[in-house]
Design an enzyme around this catalytic site. Structure first.
Site: not given
Ligand code: PMV
Length: 319
Positions: A102, A106, A108-109, A111-112, A153
């Site tokens: 999704p 949060g 990691g879509s 980055a993936a 991520d």
């Molecule tokens: O990308 P997200 O929403 O999983 O957030 C990553 C985690 C944070 O600590 C909030 C931001 C970061 O860059 O580490």
């Protein structure tokens, strides 16, 4: 000729936000949810095109009408081409991207998707990228999305293993002593990480001493969480997730939709539950025994989660 690459989703077990301020964090892969990219050779002169099925969009490199998603996807393609010794000028490629992770939750879509594109382009060019190089490449595209990402991520997605992460240090793969059963509930509310990170930044600027104390407390929970993971003490790990959630509430990045699901999971017998990722919407994460996972899953659905994902975390997996 075509080549494929894929990459997993992720969850943050402990330590989000404080990780931006130099404290450690632990992230785990969610291999059941993946982004997949396929690179196909294209007719001469057609340029570089990314086709994103979930967005129902087609982006041509250099076109004037490319939106934010397109700029991100094309940057991932250009970065991967450069890293594999090719330029984008005079290159004709079609890159098809799809993902079951999704978006903006949060998980990691971004980055993936970026890692899947890099793996597919490297495979197309007959090159294998080390996980460190892949992580660096994904970090560069993460910066386009989040501004000042900590790097967690890209690391967990490139390693596809539970990782201990601290900014500026080499990531460490954690050997999980006992498989973890995670139940992830989606509030259905987009979590805008750059906004929650900016919110914490404003609070830190206004009152650095208080915020540093919260980050220290989160860092301690992460350190103890690491020991619990390595011993296979899921009871202690659950309690530390609850503690981490209380500290995230103090930071102001939780919200009623997340807390509704977190409470439902705890009432259904979860060992612990917290938000995962940027917060202010997005997903929560519960730790359950394998026997209780179904009950927690049902409770999250009944409490209004738009989607529930059950994931098992074991040691490092081969990609
Ligand atoms: O990308 P997200 O929403 O999983 O957030 C990553 C985690 C944070 O600590 C909030 C931001 C970061 O860059 O580490």
């Amino acid at each position: 000729m075509s080549a494929c690459g894929s990459a997993c989703g992720k969850a943050i077990l402990l330590g989000e936000h404080a990780v931006v301020y130099g404290r450690p964090a632990i992230a785990v892969p969610v291999p059941a949810r993946r982004a997949v990219a396929e690179v196909r050779a294209a007719p001469a002169g057609s340029g570089i095109v990314v086709v994103a099925s979930e967005l129902q969009a087609r982006y041509l490199l250099g076109a004037s009408d490319v939106d934010e998603h397109g700029r991100f996807l094309l940057a991932a393609v250009e970065g991967a081409l450069a890293a594999t010794g090719a330029g984008s000028a005079g290159t004709d490629l079609e890159v098809h991207v799809r993902s079951s992770i999704p978006m903006a939750r949060g998980m990691g879509s971004g980055a993936a998707v970026s890692a899947a594109i890099a793996r597919a382009i490297a495979a197309h060019r007959g090159i294998t990228l080390s996980r460190e190089r892949l992580s660096e490449l994904v970090f560069a595209t993460e910066r386009l999305l989040h501004g000042t990402p900590s790097g967690i991520d890209n690391t967990v997605v490139a390693y596809e293993a539970p990782v201990w992460f601290r900014r500026g240090q080499e990531a460490e793969v954690l050997a999980v002593a006992k498989p973890l059963t995670l139940v992830i509930g989606d509030t259905g509310i987009p979590s805008r990480t750059h906004e929650s990170v900016a919110w914490v930044r404003r609070r830190w600027e206004a009152d650095p001493a208080s915020l540093e104390a919260v980050f220290d407390a989160i860092g301690e929970a992460v350190e103890r969480g690491r020991e619990a993971l390595l011993r296979g003490d899921v009871g202690e790990l659950g309690a530390l997730m609850d503690r981490n959630q209380a500290l995230l509430e103090q930071l102001g990045v939780s919200d009623p939709a997340l807390e509704n699901l977190i409470l439902a999971a705890r009432r259904a017998g979860a060992l612990g539950a917290k938000l995962s990722g940027g917060g202010m919407g997005g997903c929560m994460l519960a730790l359950a025994t394998p026997d209780e996972a179904q009950r927690v899953q049902a409770a999250l659905c009944a409490a209004g989660a738009v989607e529930v994902i059950v994931a098992t975390v074991t040691g490092p997996a081969a990609v």
